[in-house]
Design a protein around this motif. Structure first.
Motif, PDB file in Angstrom:
ATOM      1  N   CYS A 189       0.746  -1.395   0.186  1.00  0.00           N
ATOM      2  CA  CYS A 189       0.304  -0.328   0.302  1.00  0.00           C
ATOM      3  C   CYS A 189       1.088   1.504  -0.025  1.00  0.00           C
ATOM      4  N   SER A 190       0.189   2.019  -0.386  1.00  0.00           N
ATOM      5  CA  SER A 190       1.089   3.240   0.035  1.00  0.00           C
ATOM      6  C   SER A 190       1.376   3.589   1.702  1.00  0.00           C
ATOM      7  N   VAL A 191       2.641   4.397   1.420  1.00  0.00           N
ATOM      8  CA  VAL A 191       3.156   5.511   2.762  1.00  0.00           C
ATOM      9  C   VAL A 191       2.106   6.101   3.549  1.00  0.00           C
ATOM     10  N   ARG A 192       1.313   6.723   2.516  1.00  0.00           N
ATOM     11  CA  ARG A 192       0.112   7.186   3.932  1.00  0.00           C
ATOM     12  C   ARG A 192      -1.016   6.376   4.244  1.00  0.00           C
ATOM     13  N   HIS A 193      -1.374   5.425   3.040  1.00  0.00           N
ATOM     14  CA  HIS A 193      -2.352   4.655   3.779  1.00  0.00           C
ATOM     15  C   HIS A 193      -2.259   4.003   5.282  1.00  0.00           C
ATOM     16  N   ALA A 194      -0.540   3.425   5.078  1.00  0.00           N
ATOM     17  CA  ALA A 194       0.080   2.630   6.304  1.00  0.00           C
ATOM     18  C   ALA A 194      -0.174   4.180   7.380  1.00  0.00           C
ATOM     19  N   TRP A 195       0.032   5.153   7.262  1.00  0.00           N
ATOM     20  CA  TRP A 195       0.137   5.814   8.432  1.00  0.00           C
ATOM     21  C   TRP A 195      -1.571   6.082   8.678  1.00  0.00           C
ATOM     22  N   TRP A 196      -2.386   6.165   7.731  1.00  0.00           N
ATOM     23  CA  TRP A 196      -3.447   6.576   8.028  1.00  0.00           C
ATOM     24  C   TRP A 196      -4.139   5.267   9.112  1.00  0.00           C
TER      25      TRP A 196
END
Length: 172
Positions: free
Chosen positions: A150-157
């Motif tokens: 997944c994207s880094v942003r999705h992981a952070w979210w």
């Protein structure tokens, strides 16, 4: 004919069938019922609100709408008791537990995602479990995103939603 049928029905009394005109006339049809202007809850019963069901019984559309809405709310509450339910922008309720499939998390799929061997189909709940597990091992978001696919942003979210975004929260 009606008199003769009545005479037969009563066991053919010895006096014979009644003479014509001797029996009471058939009752007349009841007077047509007057439809009230408003229903019992105060809604106007006009052409847009008054409906009749298949048996000819009249009902108020506004009252029927309220009854169905209350029933659907009760069913939703019963079905999603203890789930993660959030309101949508238009005021309806949305069950994230059922739509993510949290009740069907496969541990083997989560382990494969954590190891970096992501299968072709991963549910949202399984992806979330893998990301949280990787974050609890204090991996950086870039490595989590690579392994989970997944994207880094999705992981952070995902981590932010769970509440484990900072390293202090993870290491505690």
């Amino acid at each position: 004919m009606a008199c003769y049928a009545r005479w037969v029905y009563h066991g053919r009394p010895a006096g014979g069938p009644p003479a014509p005109g001797a029996t009471a006339p058939k009752p007349r049809a009841p007077r047509p019922r007057v439809i009230p202007d408003r229903c019992r809850h105060g809604h106007a019963l006009d052409a847009t609100n008054l409906r009749f069901d298949g048996n000819g019984v009249r009902y108020c559309r506004a009252c029927r709408y309220v009854i169905e809405k209350t029933y659907n709310e009760r069913q939703f509450t019963y079905r999603h008791d203890g789930h993660d339910v959030i309101p949508t922008r238009d005021g309806r309720r949305y069950c994230r537990t059922c739509n993510r499939g949290e009740q069907d998390v496969d541990a083997v799929v989560v382990e494969r995602v954590v190891s970096g061997d992501r299968p072709a189909r991963v549910s949202a709940a399984e992806l979330e479990a893998a990301v949280v597990q990787l974050r609890l091992h204090q991996y950086p978001y870039s490595l989590i995103a690579d392994r989970a696919g997944c994207s880094v942003r999705h992981a952070w979210w995902i981590c932010d939603r769970v509440g484990i975004t900072s390293t202090r929260e993870v290491g505690a």
